[in-house]
Each structure stands twice: as structure tokens, then as C-alpha cells.
Write an enzyme that holds these catalytic residues in place. Sequence first.
Site, PDB file in Angstrom:
ATOM      1  N   LYS A   1      -0.464   4.671   4.668  1.00  8.74           N
ATOM      2  CA  LYS A   1      -1.222   3.636   5.372  1.00  8.74           C
ATOM      3  C   LYS A   1      -0.403   3.146   6.559  1.00  8.74           C
ATOM      4  CE  LYS A   1      -3.874  -0.623   4.657  1.00  8.74           C
ATOM      5  NZ  LYS A   1      -5.120  -0.026   5.201  1.00  8.74           N
TER       6      LYS A   1
ATOM      7  N   HIS B   1       0.832  -1.197   0.000  1.00 14.44           N
ATOM      8  CA  HIS B   1       0.000   0.000   0.000  1.00 14.44           C
ATOM      9  C   HIS B   1       0.873   1.256   0.000  1.00 14.44           C
ATOM     10  CE1 HIS B   1      -3.115  -2.881   1.307  1.00 14.44           C
ATOM     11  NE2 HIS B   1      -3.973  -2.010   0.801  1.00 14.44           N
TER      12      HIS B   1
END
Length: 236
Positions: A151, A147
Site C-alpha cells: 500500500k 497496512h
Amino acid sequence: MTESLRVLIHGANGRMGQALLRLAGEDAACEIVGAVSRHVDARMAAGIPRFAASELQGVPDFDVAIDFSQPEGFDAILDLCVARGKPLVSGTTGLSAHQFEALDAASVRIATMWASNFSLGVAVLHDLVERASRVLSGWDCDIIEIHHTRKLDAPSGTALTLGHSAGQGGATPHYASIRAGDIVGEHLVQFTSTGERIELIHRATNRDIFAAGALHVARALQARSAGRYRPIDLLD
């Protein structure tokens, strides 16, 4: 002519809430009857009635509620759906064990669906992972998720639920997380044995897929009887 699906969006000011407002607003088959957030600056915005969370009991009638809020707001929307006998689709993360128990109890009376990821492709991936785990007994199972750098949680919620699917099939998953650039989301589930390897991969390149998936399952859930459903149950 089929009537529009009347949708209540709970958690309307968040990233997912904003995407839902935009996509549902572009869909002639949807009518947004209310947008709920912690605070409101105007009673009406873009033709949509706005409500503060404290005013939840006063929202108009709806066919299905879609919730992407915070754990502290989840109980109120679940209680409202039960009181009105309406389905609930929720992607609120960080729920407690007690809240999941309440969701199970509510599912005896209304149709509910909670998921960590509303991509229709990920729904299929869950099914493939469970099936592969059942057949590939004794193979190593690894889940690698990638990600964007903003995140913070690792492994991702989707990786953990994919691990649950693997566990349902009898595998014991191991996790690895990578944070790089602006990657929306990639999940690789790898099964490895001596001399061979199987890789199941999902790559998301646009966040709108999650909002589109939530609207898809909301339409399907509206016609279902009471029970707790998974995204894969609502793809037909």
C-alpha cells in the site's frame, strides 16, 4: 417471493470488482446483469454479460450500480445512473473536488453513496469517533493506520475519513502510518488526556468484508429516495 436485486458492477476487473462478482454470484438474492471493465476478452464469462467501458450506454436495465473503477471512469457511470434514475454505490478513490461536486448534484435526483471503506464495522467506528470527539473536548486525537507493504498511499483513505469524522466532532486529528507484512488493514483512533486514554480499534482480516459491505449497502440504497448517504445510514 422477493425479486432478485439486479446489480451492475462497474470496474469488474479490479480486486474489488472480482470479489463483488464472486460474492454476488453466490447470493440468490442478487442477479448480476452486467460487468463493465475497460476491455473485455469475451462477451460472456461465468454466465455474466461483459461490457467494455465504451459500451456503458448499452448495458441492461439494473436496480443499482456498484462502482469500483478509476477516477476517469467515474463520470460516465454517474451520468448513466442519473439518466436512468438508478442508485449508485461507489468506492472509487482519487476523485477530484469537481467529481464530488457532481456527486452532490446527482444526489438531488438519485440515491448515492460514496465511501473510502465499505466495512460495516468501520461505518460504526466513524459514528463512535464523531460521538467521542464531541464529548471529549480538548483531548488529543491520534489516528494510527497499519497496512501491508504494497500500500503506497499514507495516510490511508479510511484514516483520512475517520479524521473527518473526528473533525465533525470538534477534534483535530494527527496521523501515523505503518506498512508491514501482509496486514489487510488496522485503524486505531486514540483519545488521550491527563491520566487516561480511550482507544477505538478496527481490524480487518479478510478483504471480502469490503465487497460484502458494498452489497449490503447496495440492497439498502435501492429502496431509498434521492440523497447522498453514508454507510452508517444504511445499516438498519
